[in-house]
Design a protein around this motif. Structure first.
Motif, short mmCIF file in Angstrom:
data_model
loop_
_atom_site.label_atom_id
_atom_site.label_comp_id
_atom_site.label_asym_id
_atom_site.label_seq_id
_atom_site.Cartn_x
_atom_site.Cartn_y
_atom_site.Cartn_z
N PHE A 1 -5.15 94.10 90.30
CA PHE A 1 -5.52 92.72 91.23
C PHE A 1 -5.94 92.58 91.89
O PHE A 1 -6.61 93.53 92.68
CB PHE A 1 -4.70 91.87 90.55
N TYR A 2 -6.85 91.48 92.45
CA TYR A 2 -8.36 91.49 93.22
C TYR A 2 -7.36 90.34 95.01
O TYR A 2 -6.48 89.24 93.79
CB TYR A 2 -8.65 90.72 92.61
N LEU A 3 -7.17 90.93 95.31
CA LEU A 3 -6.89 90.35 96.17
C LEU A 3 -7.78 89.78 97.64
O LEU A 3 -8.72 91.01 97.56
CB LEU A 3 -5.74 91.25 97.42
N TYR A 4 -7.83 88.94 98.62
CA TYR A 4 -8.86 88.59 99.50
C TYR A 4 -8.13 88.25 100.49
O TYR A 4 -6.68 87.55 100.29
CB TYR A 4 -10.10 87.56 99.49
N GLN A 5 -8.61 87.99 101.46
CA GLN A 5 -8.20 87.00 102.80
C GLN A 5 -9.30 86.21 103.26
O GLN A 5 -10.32 86.25 103.83
CB GLN A 5 -7.65 88.15 104.04
N ARG B 1 -12.45 91.85 85.26
CA ARG B 1 -12.67 90.64 85.80
C ARG B 1 -10.75 91.00 85.88
O ARG B 1 -9.40 91.81 85.28
CB ARG B 1 -11.55 89.96 84.61
N ARG B 2 -9.89 90.60 86.33
CA ARG B 2 -8.52 90.70 87.14
C ARG B 2 -8.25 89.31 88.12
O ARG B 2 -8.42 88.91 87.54
CB ARG B 2 -8.60 91.52 88.72
N PRO B 3 -6.77 89.84 87.99
CA PRO B 3 -5.98 88.14 88.54
C PRO B 3 -5.94 88.33 89.58
O PRO B 3 -6.64 89.47 91.04
CB PRO B 3 -4.91 88.29 88.51
N SER C 1 -5.54 82.25 90.76
CA SER C 1 -4.49 81.80 90.05
C SER C 1 -3.65 82.55 89.82
O SER C 1 -2.47 81.71 89.62
CB SER C 1 -5.04 80.56 88.97
N ALA C 2 -3.73 83.61 90.58
CA ALA C 2 -1.81 84.38 90.16
C ALA C 2 -1.37 84.48 91.17
O ALA C 2 0.41 84.23 90.98
CB ALA C 2 -2.54 85.69 89.86
N GLY C 3 -1.54 83.66 92.11
CA GLY C 3 -0.59 83.24 93.38
C GLY C 3 -1.41 83.33 94.79
O GLY C 3 -2.27 82.98 94.54
N HIS D 1 -5.85 89.16 81.37
CA HIS D 1 -6.96 89.73 82.89
C HIS D 1 -6.38 88.78 84.22
O HIS D 1 -7.17 89.05 85.27
CB HIS D 1 -8.12 90.37 82.49
N ARG D 2 -5.55 87.87 84.15
CA ARG D 2 -5.68 86.77 84.71
C ARG D 2 -4.18 86.46 85.60
O ARG D 2 -3.75 86.10 86.30
CB ARG D 2 -6.30 85.41 84.51
N THR D 3 -3.11 87.00 84.23
CA THR D 3 -1.95 86.65 85.07
C THR D 3 -0.87 87.78 85.31
O THR D 3 -1.43 88.59 84.72
CB THR D 3 -1.36 85.54 83.84
N LEU D 4 -0.56 87.60 85.99
CA LEU D 4 1.06 88.92 86.33
C LEU D 4 1.65 89.09 85.92
O LEU D 4 2.09 87.10 85.67
CB LEU D 4 1.40 88.60 88.01
N LEU D 5 2.59 89.63 85.20
CA LEU D 5 4.02 89.49 84.48
C LEU D 5 5.20 90.37 85.72
O LEU D 5 4.20 91.62 86.05
CB LEU D 5 3.84 90.48 82.58
#
Length: 440
Positions: free
Chosen positions: A211-215, A239-241, A280-282, A11-15
């Protein structure tokens, strides 16, 4: 063409295609309206060479793009500003589709905004310019057109653009858009791009996000949001990336027309503070002049006059950007590409924040356990005290200013039981990397 992005069981890494994937995105929001075919090919080649993996694009017109008059429009318009949403332009969507095909052929994953907040009732942007709020009865055909045009490219659907969720009208509209995206673009990941310095993602939307994006954004006084928002989203349930999808852009002026611009060192600080604090996913990069596609002789804003009405300024409101071709050469892009290489060298391990090891709490300094290493981002060169005895470790500093030089750093245990990390020899910011001494 790559398969769609998925989320690892941690739940933290993208594939992507089953392997760990670092989201290294560039914001080119206004690509479909402002860029010629020749410019697009040049842009794709350049960003591919630099190692970017994702392009964040707006499927509809970016309301605050450069005010250049030669633009394409998704709907019929008489003034280039106000749209007749009942009359979509098939040529616009066919051309955008062709642009996407060239991008995925270059290896990019597309992150496509379905509906920027100016099209949505009762958001901060629609309060400024209410004339292009999409009528409720036209939401379904517009979202259907967007999904049917682009779903073949396995995009990430960024359902919202730069939005707040403060009103029930906005929340209702974005719930509607989400459900339509799930209907017409099924099986593809979804996320929400929210307004700057905000952690306001209501639970319903968090449950529907992959997944979560923030600005962390472009407000000079709000740059601690790089790590405070990372911490909040990393601790969130479910929990999300987590990704900072809009940090400060290189050479962008400060919000509210405050004097000054963000420089390479500012964008690099935003990068490392985000990654080591929980995002930490990018990371996403932005160059002022690229996102809005500024040209040398084009206005940053258009002034539109209609009989009997006050003039309307339409376009982006920051300090004027350098032209897109100059912005495409900004050196900060290399810092973000380096971070991707650094991350991939350590995958599948991810940085786990460990601020508790710092004996003097300075929140701008970020510490994380990353596999077998401790990685510390030090924005200012100064001695750094750590809790406890670290005499069994060795430390080196990595110069982040572009040279990539490494140098050893001293570790001295103090009488009070703390350990003092000595100063590194570099002029700008650095990563401090601590490794256990195998002989200890």
């Amino acid at each position: 063409m790559h398969g769609p992005i998925t989320v690892h069981s941690d739940h933290r890494t993208l594939l992507r295609d089953g392997t760990p994937f670092f989201w290294l995105a560039d914001t080119c929001w206004s690509a479909f309206t402002n860029i010629t075919d020749e410019e697009w090919d040049h842009y794709l080649d350049r960003r591919a060479e630099q190692g970017f993996t994702v392009l964040q694009l707006n499927t509809l017109t970016q309301w605050d793009r450069c005010g250049a008059p030669r633009t394409r429009h998704p709907f019929a318009t008489e003034d280039g500003i106000r749209y007749d949403f009942t009359r979509p332009d098939p040529a616009y969507f066919a051309h955008a589709q062709a642009m996407c095909r060239r991008a995925v052929d270059k290896g990019f994953t597309l992150a496509l905004v379905v509906m920027w907040c100016n099209y949505v009732p009762d958001t901060w942007a629609s309060h400024i310019f209410p004339d292009n709020v999409l009528p409720e009865e036209l939401v379904e055909p517009v979202v259907r057109t967007v999904c049917e045009t682009f779903r073949e490219f396995n995009p990430v659907w960024i359902v919202s653009g730069d939005t707040d969720f403060k009103s029930e009208a906005a929340r209702t509209r974005y719930r509607q858009v989400t459900e339509l995206v799930e209907q017409y673009g099924p099986g593809l990941p979804k996320a929400y791009h929210i307004c700057g310095r905000s952690a306001d993602l209501p639970d319903w939307f968090a449950d529907h996000a992959d997944f979560y994006l923030y600005q962390s954004g472009h407000n000079r006084a709000g740059q601690d949001c790089t790590f405070t928002l990372a911490e909040q989203f990393a601790a969130r349930t479910p929990r999300r990336p987590v990704i900072n999808s809009e940090p400060c852009y290189e050479q962008m002026g400060f919000s509210h027309k405050e004097y000054g611009r963000f420089r390479r060192s500012d964008t690099r600080r935003a990068l490392w503070q985000s990654l080591l604090a929980g995002a930490s996913a990018g990371i996403t990069y932005g160059a002022h002049g690229v996102w809005n596609w500024q040209r040398d002789n084009a206005p940053a804003q258009q002034l539109i006059r209609h009989p009997g009405e006050e003039p309307v300024h339409f376009g982006e409101g920051f300090l004027r950007a350098l032209s897109w071709d100059k912005a495409l050469t900004f050196p900060g892009a290399a810092d973000y590409a380096f971070a991707r290489r650094f991350w991939l060298e350590r995958a599948p391990a991810l940085p786990e924040p460990c601020q508790e090891i710092l004996a003097a709490y300075t929140p701008q300094v970020r510490a994380a356990r990353w596999g077998q290493e401790i990685v510390i981002y030090l924005p200012v060169n100064a001695p750094l005290p750590l809790q406890g005895d670290w005499s069994g470790y060795t430390a080196e500093a990595l110069d982040l200013s572009g040279a990539g030089t490494r140098a050893p750093v001293s570790l001295d245990v103090q009488a009070d039981g703390t350990t003092r990390l000595g100063m590194h020899p570099f002029y700008e910011d650095a990563l401090l990397i601590l490794r256990a001494n195998p002989r200890a």
